[in-house]
Design a protein around this motif. Structure first.
Motif, PDB file in Angstrom:
ATOM      1  N   SER A 118       2.535   1.559  -3.470  1.00  0.00           N
ATOM      2  CA  SER A 118       1.642   1.731  -4.608  1.00  0.00           C
ATOM      3  C   SER A 118       1.632   3.157  -5.136  1.00  0.00           C
ATOM      4  CB  SER A 118       0.223   1.295  -4.264  1.00  0.00           C
ATOM      5  OG  SER A 118      -0.334   2.163  -3.308  1.00  0.00           O
ATOM      6  N   LYS A 119       1.880   4.110  -4.277  1.00  0.00           N
ATOM      7  CA  LYS A 119       1.884   5.510  -4.696  1.00  0.00           C
ATOM      8  C   LYS A 119       3.033   5.809  -5.662  1.00  0.00           C
ATOM      9  CE  LYS A 119      -0.189   6.611  -0.333  1.00  0.00           C
ATOM     10  NZ  LYS A 119       0.143   6.679   1.055  1.00  0.00           N
ATOM     11  N   GLU A 120       4.179   5.143  -5.457  1.00  0.00           N
ATOM     12  CA  GLU A 120       5.318   5.427  -6.321  1.00  0.00           C
ATOM     13  C   GLU A 120       5.515   4.415  -7.439  1.00  0.00           C
ATOM     14  OE1 GLU A 120       9.316   3.953  -4.352  1.00  0.00           O
ATOM     15  OE2 GLU A 120       8.132   5.091  -2.895  1.00  0.00           O
ATOM     16  N   ALA A 150       0.844  -1.207   0.000  1.00  0.00           N
ATOM     17  CA  ALA A 150       0.000   0.000   0.000  1.00  0.00           C
ATOM     18  C   ALA A 150       0.872   1.248   0.000  1.00  0.00           C
ATOM     19  CB  ALA A 150      -0.925  -0.010   1.212  1.00  0.00           C
ATOM     20  N   ASP A 151       1.946   1.236   0.774  1.00  0.00           N
ATOM     21  CA  ASP A 151       2.865   2.382   0.801  1.00  0.00           C
ATOM     22  C   ASP A 151       3.590   2.533  -0.538  1.00  0.00           C
ATOM     23  OD1 ASP A 151       2.129   2.908   3.398  1.00  0.00           O
ATOM     24  OD2 ASP A 151       3.912   1.985   4.287  1.00  0.00           O
TER      25      ASP A 151
END
Length: 105
Positions: free
Chosen positions: A101-103, A98-99
């Motif tokens: 996924s943003k990058e 989840a962390d």
């Protein structure tokens, strides 16, 4: 189908700090969706993380698999490198993804 990407034992010092008196091994695998394997260009890649605790007289195995994660094999390998470097365990897989996924996605 899954292929071995890498593995490592958690450092003894880290285990001692956590009050753990037995070895723990982490293994990381790249998964290729078998129904897509024949057409590799359409393959869906995933990951698997296996944690083995070598408790005297009782070996415990915990695993987490994410079957469909990306069509990009390089992204999967990058994730697996990060997991291995940071000793991500099966219980932390979804939070770390989840962390990331943003990058990555």
């Amino acid at each position: 189908m899954r292929t071995f990407f890498g593995g490592k034992f958690i450092e003894k010092e880290k285990l001692m700090e956590a009050g753990i008196q037995y070895p723990i091994k982490l293994e990381y695998y790249k998964k290729i969706n078998e129904d897509q394997f024949i057409k590799k260009e359409n393959a869906k890649f995933g990951i698997a993380v296996v944690k083995t605790e070598y408790i005297p007289n009782n070996t415990k195995i915990e695993n987490k698999e994410i079957t469909y994660l990306s069509n990009d094999e390089q992204k999967i390998e990058k994730i697996l490198r990060l997991f291995k470097e940071n000793e991500v365990t099966p219980i932390g897989v979804e939070d770390v993804l989840a962390d990331l996924s943003k990058e990555l996605f």
